[in-house]
Design a protein around this motif. Structure first.
Motif, mmCIF file in Angstrom:
data_model
loop_
_atom_site.group_PDB
_atom_site.id
_atom_site.type_symbol
_atom_site.label_atom_id
_atom_site.label_comp_id
_atom_site.label_asym_id
_atom_site.label_seq_id
_atom_site.Cartn_x
_atom_site.Cartn_y
_atom_site.Cartn_z
ATOM 1 N N LEU A 161 0.799 -1.219 0.000
ATOM 2 C CA LEU A 161 0.000 0.000 0.000
ATOM 3 C C LEU A 161 0.840 1.282 0.000
ATOM 4 C CD1 LEU A 161 -2.764 -0.885 2.612
ATOM 5 C CD2 LEU A 161 -3.027 -0.679 0.144
ATOM 6 N N GLU A 167 2.991 2.885 -2.004
ATOM 7 C CA GLU A 167 2.970 3.802 -3.143
ATOM 8 C C GLU A 167 1.621 4.514 -3.258
ATOM 9 O OE1 GLU A 167 3.655 3.744 -7.958
ATOM 10 O OE2 GLU A 167 4.442 2.107 -6.746
ATOM 11 N N ALA A 168 0.538 3.777 -3.149
ATOM 12 C CA ALA A 168 -0.795 4.374 -3.254
ATOM 13 C C ALA A 168 -1.056 5.336 -2.096
ATOM 14 C CB ALA A 168 -1.856 3.285 -3.293
ATOM 15 N N ALA A 169 -0.624 4.977 -0.898
ATOM 16 C CA ALA A 169 -0.836 5.839 0.262
ATOM 17 C C ALA A 169 -0.032 7.122 0.143
ATOM 18 C CB ALA A 169 -0.465 5.099 1.535
ATOM 19 N N LYS A 209 0.931 8.606 -2.635
ATOM 20 C CA LYS A 209 0.287 9.428 -3.663
ATOM 21 C C LYS A 209 -0.960 10.104 -3.108
ATOM 22 C CE LYS A 209 1.787 6.917 -7.768
ATOM 23 N NZ LYS A 209 1.342 6.085 -8.901
ATOM 24 N N SER A 210 -1.761 9.371 -2.357
ATOM 25 C CA SER A 210 -2.983 9.940 -1.780
ATOM 26 C C SER A 210 -2.663 11.046 -0.788
ATOM 27 C CB SER A 210 -3.794 8.859 -1.082
ATOM 28 O OG SER A 210 -4.240 7.906 -2.001
#
Length: 133
Positions: A82, A84-86, A88-89
């Motif tokens: 998670l 990379e997605a976290a 970015k968010s």
């Protein structure tokens, strides 16, 4: 006629089944499987939220922020998928544009995503990390 017990799920099993069947390798799906996935998703989110709440209260904050969730994800090696997605968010929440090629991570455990309100918090964390060296 026997009564068939209806399974209760908080995430719609029909939607979960559609998502599962978007994969070409998935064929037929039993009616119990989306309910089990729904329950697993509930438990997963419960773990992340409770861990984030602990971090929020430990820092005497009254508001749960994306920074707290990001810290949970970076501190737990099981949640590496998670990161990379976290990141970015978190960057998008703070008004920064994420890198298109992917986010880079430093060797430090502290996330690089900070906002004006978290600047003081990150300075305190830097002081604490010097104590451990």
């Amino acid at each position: 006629m026997p009564y068939k017990k209806r399974l209760i799920a908080r995430f719609p099993p029909a939607r979960i089944k559609k998502i599962m069947q978007m994969d070409d390798d998935v064929g037929k799906v039993s009616s119990q499987v989306p309910v089990m996935v729904s329950r697993a998703l509930e438990r997963f989110l419960e773990y992340i939220m409770l861990s984030s709440a602990e971090i929020t209260t430990s820092k005497d904050a009254k508001t749960l922020t994306s920074q707290h969730i990001l810290q949970v994800i970076t501190n737990d090696p099981r949640l590496n998928f998670l990161k990379e997605a976290a990141l970015k968010s978190c960057q998008m929440a703070n008004g920064n544009q994420p890198n298109e090629a992917g986010a880079s991570f430093s060797s430090k455990k502290e996330p690089k995503c900070t906002s004006r309100e978290n600047t003081k918090q990150s300075e305190e964390n830097d002081d604490e990390s010097e104590d451990y060296e």
